[in-house]
Design an enzyme around this catalytic site. Structure first.
Site, PDB file in Angstrom:
ATOM      1  N   HIS A  63      33.147  33.441  43.453  1.00 41.20           N
ATOM      2  CA  HIS A  63      32.555  33.186  42.349  1.00 41.20           C
ATOM      3  C   HIS A  63      31.705  31.975  42.486  1.00 41.20           C
ATOM      4  O   HIS A  63      32.056  30.678  42.511  1.00 41.20           O
ATOM      5  CB  HIS A  63      33.287  32.634  41.045  1.00 41.20           C
ATOM      6  CG  HIS A  63      34.242  33.563  40.695  1.00 41.20           C
ATOM      7  ND1 HIS A  63      33.999  34.525  39.658  1.00 41.20           N
ATOM      8  CD2 HIS A  63      35.669  33.931  40.943  1.00 41.20           C
ATOM      9  CE1 HIS A  63      34.977  35.230  39.223  1.00 41.20           C
ATOM     10  NE2 HIS A  63      35.894  35.025  40.011  1.00 41.20           N
TER      11      HIS A  63
ATOM     12  N   GLU B  25      29.382  30.938  41.093  1.00 42.76           N
ATOM     13  CA  GLU B  25      29.113  30.160  39.816  1.00 42.76           C
ATOM     14  C   GLU B  25      30.018  29.230  39.267  1.00 42.76           C
ATOM     15  O   GLU B  25      29.861  28.036  38.418  1.00 42.76           O
ATOM     16  CB  GLU B  25      28.713  31.336  38.856  1.00 42.76           C
ATOM     17  CG  GLU B  25      30.071  31.845  37.911  1.00 42.76           C
ATOM     18  CD  GLU B  25      30.481  33.054  39.208  1.00 42.76           C
ATOM     19  OE1 GLU B  25      30.110  33.206  40.146  1.00 42.76           O
ATOM     20  OE2 GLU B  25      31.217  33.692  38.723  1.00 42.76           O
TER      21      GLU B  25
ATOM     22  N   CYS C 239      33.266  39.263  41.859  1.00 47.72           N
ATOM     23  CA  CYS C 239      34.794  39.396  41.440  1.00 47.72           C
ATOM     24  C   CYS C 239      34.993  40.969  40.902  1.00 47.72           C
ATOM     25  O   CYS C 239      34.688  41.990  41.186  1.00 47.72           O
ATOM     26  CB  CYS C 239      35.531  38.200  41.109  1.00 47.72           C
ATOM     27  SG  CYS C 239      37.241  38.216  41.341  1.00 47.72           S
TER      28      CYS C 239
HETATM   29  N1  GLN Z   1      41.498  40.645  39.240  1.00 52.74           N
HETATM   30  C1  GLN Z   1      40.592  40.917  38.523  1.00 52.74           C
HETATM   31  C2  GLN Z   1      40.207  42.280  38.131  1.00 52.74           C
HETATM   32  O1  GLN Z   1      41.021  43.397  38.708  1.00 52.74           O
HETATM   33  C3  GLN Z   1      39.399  40.279  38.939  1.00 52.74           C
HETATM   34  C4  GLN Z   1      39.403  38.835  38.984  1.00 52.74           C
HETATM   35  C5  GLN Z   1      38.148  37.887  38.703  1.00 52.74           C
HETATM   36  O2  GLN Z   1      37.123  38.341  38.451  1.00 52.74           O
HETATM   37  N2  GLN Z   1      38.041  36.691  38.937  1.00 52.74           N
HETATM   38  O3  GLN Z   1      39.337  42.833  37.537  1.00 52.74           O
END
Ligand code: GLN
Length: 201
Positions: A176, A178, A78
């Protein structure tokens, strides 16, 4: 095997727990000296622009760039995926990233927090489907020729969106694993780390 988990901000504990389940040693990476001796590095989810700022303030940005350029295997989830990109769309003008995978990543691509969702995904290198949790997730809008697509959203409004990629020993997922408690994507990363045989000086 020793895996670092970048721990300036975000969901560090879930990755620690997943590596514990796989009996893989890990270390929280907060300062430059924590990179020494690592065989691989995980960049967790969180808020990529905050992480970018903290990496810059902590003097970790350039050492991380250079470690990745030297061949340190890495896995970003992410926000971690956003940090590994060569180009980030829809971010702050002062945000930094690491350029470890030749890809354009769109931040918050699926919409707002309420648009967080779960899906079962096919994932190259893992048998069966992977339960994936998406939280304000990015997606990959362009990949270079050397980048393998590992996973896409299977159905629905965003069917086909690229959410898992790998270039050499660096991989990233929009989601994720995890958080869902599945260890197979981390095990796949561990196999890359094993094959790479890299130890950071
Ligand atoms: N929206 C977040 C960002 O721009 C990422 C979200 C996440 O890591 N769950 O960093």
């Amino acid at each position: 095997m020793l895996i670092g988990i970048l721990a300036v901000q975000g969901g560090v504990r879930e990755h620690q727990r997943t590596l514990d389940e796989l009996n893989i040693e890990h270390r929280a990476v907060r300062r430059v000296e924590h990179l020494e001796g690592l065989n691989g590095l995980i960049l967790p989810g969180g808020e990529s622009t905050t992480m970018s700022k903290l990496l810059e303030l902590g003097g970790l940005l350039e050492p991380l760039r250079s470690a990745l350029a030297q061949g340190l295997p890495a896995y970003g989830t992410c926000a971690g995926m956003i940090l590994l990109a060569s180009q980030v769309l829809n971010t702050r003008p002062d945000a930094h990233w690491l350029g470890a995978i030749d890809m354009d990543v769109r931040r918050n691509a699926f919409g707002r927090q309420v648009d967080s969702f779960e899906a079962d995904l096919d994932f190259a290198g893992v048998e069966g489907t992977v339960p994936a949790v998406f939280i304000r997730a990015p997606w990959v809008e362009r990949v270079g020729d050397d980048v393998a697509v590992l996973s896409r959203v299977p159905s629905g409004e965003h069917a086909g969106a690229i959410v898992g990629v790998q270039q050499g020993n660096v991989m990233a997922t929009s989601f994720h694993p995890e958080v869902s408690g599945d260890t197979r994507v981390h095990a796949y990363f561990a196999s890359l780390v094993e094959q790479a045989g890299y130890t950071h000086p």
